[in-house]
Motif scaffolding. Structure first.
Motif, short mmCIF file in Angstrom:
data_model
loop_
_atom_site.label_atom_id
_atom_site.label_comp_id
_atom_site.label_asym_id
_atom_site.label_seq_id
_atom_site.Cartn_x
_atom_site.Cartn_y
_atom_site.Cartn_z
N SER A 52 1.56 6.35 -6.92
CA SER A 52 0.43 7.15 -7.41
C SER A 52 0.70 8.62 -7.23
O SER A 52 0.40 9.45 -8.11
CB SER A 52 -0.84 6.75 -6.66
OG SER A 52 -1.15 5.39 -6.88
N LEU A 53 1.28 8.98 -6.08
CA LEU A 53 1.57 10.38 -5.83
C LEU A 53 2.58 10.92 -6.82
O LEU A 53 2.42 12.02 -7.39
CB LEU A 53 2.07 10.54 -4.38
CG LEU A 53 2.39 11.97 -3.93
CD1 LEU A 53 1.14 12.83 -4.00
CD2 LEU A 53 2.96 11.96 -2.52
N THR A 104 -3.42 -0.09 -7.68
CA THR A 104 -2.70 -0.46 -6.44
C THR A 104 -3.47 -1.50 -5.64
O THR A 104 -2.89 -2.44 -5.08
CB THR A 104 -2.49 0.80 -5.59
OG1 THR A 104 -1.73 1.76 -6.34
CG2 THR A 104 -1.73 0.46 -4.31
N TRP A 120 -5.79 9.55 -10.41
CA TRP A 120 -5.57 9.07 -9.03
C TRP A 120 -6.41 7.84 -8.73
O TRP A 120 -5.92 6.86 -8.17
CB TRP A 120 -5.89 10.21 -8.07
CG TRP A 120 -5.80 9.81 -6.61
CD1 TRP A 120 -6.80 9.48 -5.81
CD2 TRP A 120 -4.62 9.69 -5.85
NE1 TRP A 120 -6.38 9.17 -4.57
CE2 TRP A 120 -4.98 9.29 -4.55
CE3 TRP A 120 -3.25 9.91 -6.13
CZ2 TRP A 120 -4.08 9.10 -3.55
CZ3 TRP A 120 -2.35 9.71 -5.11
CH2 TRP A 120 -2.74 9.30 -3.82
N GLY A 141 2.29 1.66 -3.43
CA GLY A 141 1.26 2.10 -4.39
C GLY A 141 0.92 3.56 -4.20
O GLY A 141 0.79 4.31 -5.18
N LEU A 142 0.78 3.96 -2.93
CA LEU A 142 0.46 5.37 -2.67
C LEU A 142 1.57 6.28 -3.13
O LEU A 142 1.34 7.35 -3.74
CB LEU A 142 0.18 5.57 -1.18
CG LEU A 142 -1.11 4.94 -0.63
CD1 LEU A 142 -1.19 5.12 0.88
CD2 LEU A 142 -2.33 5.56 -1.30
N LEU A 143 2.80 5.90 -2.84
CA LEU A 143 3.93 6.72 -3.26
C LEU A 143 4.03 6.80 -4.77
O LEU A 143 4.25 7.88 -5.35
CB LEU A 143 5.22 6.14 -2.66
CG LEU A 143 6.51 6.91 -2.97
CD1 LEU A 143 6.43 8.34 -2.42
CD2 LEU A 143 7.72 6.18 -2.37
N MET A 172 -5.16 4.14 -7.81
CA MET A 172 -5.57 3.46 -6.59
C MET A 172 -6.18 2.10 -6.89
O MET A 172 -5.94 1.12 -6.17
CB MET A 172 -6.58 4.31 -5.81
CG MET A 172 -5.97 5.55 -5.16
SD MET A 172 -4.69 5.14 -3.98
CE MET A 172 -5.61 4.25 -2.76
N ILE A 199 0.84 -1.21 0.00
CA ILE A 199 0.00 0.00 0.00
C ILE A 199 0.87 1.25 0.00
O ILE A 199 0.61 2.22 -0.73
CB ILE A 199 -0.93 -0.03 1.22
CG1 ILE A 199 -1.95 -1.16 1.07
CG2 ILE A 199 -1.64 1.30 1.39
CD1 ILE A 199 -2.82 -1.35 2.29
N GLY A 200 1.88 1.27 0.80
CA GLY A 200 2.76 2.44 0.83
C GLY A 200 3.43 2.68 -0.50
O GLY A 200 3.53 3.83 -0.98
#
Length: 733
Positions: free
Chosen positions: A26-27, A170, A163, A22-24, A167, A19-20
């Motif tokens: 995506s950001l 991700t 986004w 994927g979030l990074l 997500m 998750i981290g």
């Protein structure tokens, strides 16, 4: 899934990592995409502003505001991305697309940096909408500035969509990663889970477990190490259990040892001690046939105690054989086919294939042995034999004490079982037993004996017993009652007289001393003899010679003199009524016969003896005395001693109507005296209580409340006693 478990922690870590990441990602992607869109939008706006500024320059220069307005509106219509447009020159808006006018704050919000190039700024409206504002100089700024705004809302929508797509991607990747991680973690953690489960079972005490190693990695090495640890724990536990069993066995043996010593220590007789000791030892050994052989101090008696009884061996040859066996034992336990034979041991020892002999030692001296009959199939445990030896060593003192008590009991029993009668005397009281022994000691001598005692105690019977126990028993026993003859006749009675010696002496007569030649003379009531006769009697005692009354011939006799009296001759000597030299000549061996009141334990036996005699004479079947009659004769003082008791029993036998003598069958004095004594005792008690009451009342100044408190009684009780004893206080003056 338990997040506290290793598997949960691993899965949580993998999910957090995915998750981290994927979030990074995506950001980063959305930021890059947003930046690209903003750059593209700015370039597009600048391109539109440049084209529009070229068209607007001509119209501004000719001051055609209407055409300029139409130009701006046409640009808005042809380009939907443009949100607003207006032209400002020298602070004045020449044309615009705002329906309500140009916002004042917007005019100064942006301006070109250089005359040949526009400037882009990001501004926000009061409603929160964001725009890319382009300030483009018209005709190098001489014709004013074109302001063009493009809304960022479509751009933000594109970024938001991007986004969401990132997500979703991700999340898909996370699901796949979690599924794969779950399979992987399960595969990796399964051996660890088995180890954890095995550790839990080990903690609960289960040792029968083993973990199968998988592969050659660290987990497999850990499983192998765990298996080795379990094996060591098993070995240690087994050794600990063995040691615990040994300690428990030692504890049980010690407790049993203490119980045995305490149990036999509380038993009084050798039979009980031997039986208890044999029973407890039989419970320890496999052999059930055991005997305890104990030798007394004199080595003239051997006690053999088996499980049920105690026998005594007195044969000299058997005792000698046993003593030789003891001398050869030393301090070791022997196993031999035949060490002891019957009758030293019970008969069942003969059937045994061998014997175990454990010495019994006390005070550094062999006292006996414990003999064990071992059958053919016997397998004796030496440890148990050693333990039995220890028990026997600690019990030796108890056995010794029981042996001494056994011998003392036998001696007492022998003494008690001695006949109560002794040549007509009757009584088991120690005082009478002492007289019996004294009679035996003095009977075979010729020493003069003085028997003293109250009337009726049996002084003549004592004298006769001395005669019958002596060597003179086959000769005459002559009784002379000194109080039955007057002084004038007593001398003739003692020494005889010649014919014509006095009036009435018609022929020669031999006296009692002459008749008793070679035998015994018993002088009863010697205290009544006249002084003149005392002188001649003293001569006979000293010289064994005398002359008849009226005769001159000296006669020599061989007699033993025994005298008896109910008087205190020592007191008579002091008063001068009895010759001192005669007293000392008679008092060579003094015997005092106790009165019956001093040996009341003999009263029931004497009563039974007389009852049997007179019941037989009267032809009656009388079994004994009633309880009341027995209490009466025990409480009576018996001033007439045994003679009075004999007469009382004869009186009761004659009057008895049934098979027992009742209280009413006894003479009145025997029945009345105990009641009179009881009343006298009560009278003494009452007088004592009355004196105590008067004394306490006087001390309390006749304050009855204080007196009752001191006496420890209630006031009601005190008033009752004052009334009973007729006690009145002093008169008040």
């Amino acid at each position: 899934m338990n997040v506290q478990s290793l598997k949960g922690k691993l899965l949580l870590g993998v999910a957090t990592l995915v998750i981290g990441s994927g979030l990074l990602l995506s950001l980063v992607v959305t930021q890059h995409y947003s930046k690209s869109l903003r750059t593209s939008l700015t370039a597009q706006a600048q391109s539109l502003a440049h084209a529009a500024s070229l068209e607007a320059a001509e119209k501004i220069l000719i001051n055609d505001v209407v055409s300029l307005q139409k130009l701006l509106q046409n640009q808005m219509s042809s380009s939907p991305a443009i949100s607003y447009m207006f032209v400002v020159r020298d602070g004045e808006v020449l044309a615009h697309t705002f329906p309500n006018g140009v916002p004042v704050d917007l005019i100064d919000a942006n301006e070109p940096i250089v005359a040949m190039r526009g400037n882009a700024e990001e501004i926000a409206s009061t409603q929160g909408d964001r725009y890319v504002d382009i300030a483009w100089p018209i005709f190098e700024g001489k014709a004013g500035t074109l302001r063009l705004g493009i809304s960022e809302k479509p751009f933000a929508e594109q970024v938001r969509m991007l986004w969401f797509e990132m997500m979703a991607l991700t999340a898909g990747i996370l699901v796949l990663a979690c599924a794969g991680s779950l399979l992987y973690v399960r595969r990796i953690t399964r051996p660890l889970g088995e180890l954890a489960e095995a550790a839990k079972r080990l903690d609960k005490g289960t040792l029968d477990l083993m973990v199968r190693p998988r592969g050659n990695d660290e987990v497999a090495a850990l499983a192998s190490a765990f298996n080795s640890m379990v094996n060591r724990v098993k070995d240690f536990t087994r050794q600990l259990e063995e040691k615990t069993r040994e300690v428990e066995r030692s504890h049980e043996q010690t407790r049993a040892f203490c119980d045995i010593v305490r149990e036999i220590g509380s038993l009084p007789t050798l039979g009980e001690v031997g039986s208890a000791l044999i029973e407890r030892i039989a419970g320890i050994l496999k052999c059930r046939h055991i005997a305890l052989l104990v030798l007394n101090d004199k080595q003239d008696k051997l006690y053999v105690a088996s499980e049920n009884n105690v026998t005594a061996v007195k044969e000299e040859d058997l005792l000698q054989s046993f003593c030789q066996t003891l001398d050869g034992l030393g301090s070791t336990v022997l196993f031999h086919r035949h060490v002891l034979e019957a009758p030293l041991v019970p008969d069942f020892f003969g059937a045994a294939s061998r014997q175990a002999i454990i010495p019994l030692e006390n005070e550094h001296r062999m006292r006996g042995v414990l003999a064990i009959a071992c059958p053919n199939h016997c397998e004796c445990d030496l440890n148990e034999i050693d333990w039995v030896s220890l028990i026997l060593a600690q019990s030796a003192g108890v056995v010794r004490r029981a042996l001494l008590q056994e011998e003392a009991a036998e001696d007492l029993h022998r003494r008690i079982e001695q006949p109560a009668g002794f040549w007509g005397l009757f009584g088991k009281d120690p005082k009478m037993q002492t007289i019996y022994r004294l009679i035996r000691d003095i009977a075979r001598t010729d020493a003069t004996v003085l028997i003293q005692g109250e009337s009726g105690t049996g002084k003549e019977l004592v004298a006769r017993a001395i005669h019958l126990e002596s060597d003179r028993k086959d000769r005459a026993f002559v009784v002379i009652n000194c109080s039955a003859y007057p002084e004038a006749l007593l001398e003739s009675e003692l020494f005889g007289h010649e014919r014509g010696a006095f009036t009435g002496a018609i022929k020669k007569r031999a006296g009692r001393f002459e008749q008793a030649d070679g035998g015994t003379v018993f002088l009863d009531e010697i205290g009544e003899i006249a002084p003149a006769a005392q002188v001649k009697l003293l001569r006979v005692l000293q010289t064994q010679s005398f002359e008849r009354v009226g005769g001159e011939e000296t006669l020599n006799v061989n007699v033993r003199v025994i005298a008896a009296t109910n008087r205190d001759l020592a007191r008579e000597v002091e008063l001068g009524t009895f010759r001192e030299d005669l007293f000392f000549r008679l008092n060579v061996i003094p015997i005092h016969v106790p009165p019956l009141r001093d040996r009341r334990n003999d009263i029931p036996a004497l009563a039974g003896h007389f009852l049997q005699r007179y019941a037989s004479e009267q032809g009656k079947s009388i079994q004994g005395l009633s309880a009341d009659a027995m209490r009466a004769i025990l409480a009576y003082s018996w001033p007439g001693n045994v003679r009075e008791l004999e007469n009382t029993i004869e009186h009761g036998v004659v009057l008895a109507k049934g098979d027992v003598i009742e209280l009413s069958d006894l003479p009145a004095p025997v029945c009345i005296e105990p009641l009179r004594d009881r009343k006298r005792s009560m009278s003494v008690l009452e007088e004592s209580e009355k004196s105590a009451l008067e004394r306490v009342l006087a001390q309390c100044a006749w304050n009855k409340k204080e007196a009752a408190k001191r006496l420890g009684i209630g006031r009601t009780t005190l008033y009752a006693k004052l009334k009973k004893y007729r006690i009145r206080g002093p008169l008040i003056q």
